[in-house]
Design an enzyme around this catalytic site. Structure first.
Site, PDB file in Angstrom:
ATOM      1  N   VAL A 150      47.836  31.822  45.725  1.00 49.20           N
ATOM      2  CA  VAL A 150      47.277  32.297  44.454  1.00 49.20           C
ATOM      3  C   VAL A 150      45.780  32.492  44.545  1.00 49.20           C
ATOM      4  O   VAL A 150      45.206  33.254  43.797  1.00 49.20           O
ATOM      5  CB  VAL A 150      47.540  31.335  43.266  1.00 49.20           C
ATOM      6  CG1 VAL A 150      48.806  31.728  42.548  1.00 49.20           C
ATOM      7  CG2 VAL A 150      47.583  29.921  43.732  1.00 49.20           C
ATOM      8  N   CYS A 151      45.152  31.786  45.430  1.00 51.00           N
ATOM      9  CA  CYS A 151      43.699  31.916  45.536  1.00 51.00           C
ATOM     10  C   CYS A 151      43.360  32.972  46.579  1.00 51.00           C
ATOM     11  O   CYS A 151      43.527  32.734  47.760  1.00 51.00           O
ATOM     12  CB  CYS A 151      43.085  30.583  45.922  1.00 51.00           C
ATOM     13  SG  CYS A 151      41.360  30.769  46.289  1.00 51.00           S
TER      14      CYS A 151
END
Length: 279
Positions: A150-151
């Site tokens: 997600v990052c």
């Protein structure tokens, strides 16, 4: 060396901010459709431009008066991360499918593989470059944890260190089964100009951030006796990517039809206030 994989190489020269982002997006689309091989592209910016990350809020974070005072272009990237001033730099993008045999599943590991090209480029420029590697077992495990996908910011693990300083400035996104990683190879940097472009809750905060930035960003010409031009950097980093990724880069010029598709993406997205200011 017969079986060295051939990737496409595009040197766009200095282009408008909207062209730069639209071509990166077009390359991602074309690669996902199987129309082009994996591609590495080098480019510059005319005018010098502030690019902001996909998730940033303009009102809150960016001083648009300063952007116009410094006569900069302004664009939102399709990738995450912070605001970046693209000025005296060589910008690169890498477009390759997620299921390429050389590409690891996790964002961090793939970042590490792609950044081998940067590592070799810095070495070719005569600079001491290496990756900092996570030390503890739990940190190593966290790298393999797919949740970290997600990052999309360049991770704090496996950071590229040049002459003792971390190199800021790569971001990655994955869409349609394709990895797009792009980032800055900074030749010279005007830190005061860069830090004018953001809003701060206090002058003290600005000073602190500007001080910390010195550990994050490294301008090649601050480290070399003889300054390097963009042209030289382009030659060295092209070789760097060939060596780092064990590929051969074959120069390519876009066709008229391809240029028209890029223009369409500019009109739909990157030239619109809706895209650049929307969040």
């Amino acid at each position: 060396m017969e079986n060295t994989e051939v990737w496409r190489f595009i040197d766009s020269g200095k282009r408008s901010p909207e062209y730069n982002m639209a071509l990166d997006e077009a390359l991602l689309n074309w690669h996902s459709e199987g129309k082009i091989p994996p591609t590495i592209r080098f480019y510059g910016w005319n005018p010098a431009t502030l690019s902001i990350g996909y998730f940033q809020k303009v009102e809150k974070e960016i001083n648009m008066d300063a952007v116009s005072k410094h006569e900069l272009g302004f664009i939102r990237r399709p990738t995450g991360g912070r605001g970046v001033l693209h000025d005296q730099e060589l910008t690169y993008s890498v477009i390759v499918s997620e299921d390429h045999p050389r590409m690891p599943v996790s964002v961090t590991e793939a970042y590490r593989v792609i950044s081998e090209g940067l590592l070799e480029g810095f070495k070719a420029a005569g600079l001491n470059a290496y990756f900092s590697i996570p030390s503890s077992e739990s940190d190593k495990e966290a790298l393999k944890n797919p949740r970290s996908a997600v990052c999309f910011d360049a991770p704090s693990w496996y950071e590229l260190v040049v002459e003792g300083r971390k190199v800021a400035g790569s971001a990655q996104t994955r869409q349609k089964g394709v990895i797009l990683q792009h980032g800055s190879i900074i030749l010279d940097i005007d830190e005061d100009k860069l830090f004018d472009l953001f809003n701060y809750s206090s002058e003290r905060l600005r000073e602190r951030m500007q001080r910390n930035f010195k550990h994050k960003a490294v301008a090649i010409n601050a480290l070399r006796e003889d300054p390097m031009s963009v042209e030289e950097a382009s030659v060295l980093f092209k070789k760097g990517f060939e060596r780092g990724l064990s590929i051969k880069l074959e120069p390519y010029e876009l066709t008229e039809a391809e240029e028209r598709e890029v223009q369409k993406i500019i009109d739909q997205r990157y030239s619109t206030d809706e895209w650049n200011f929307r969040r």
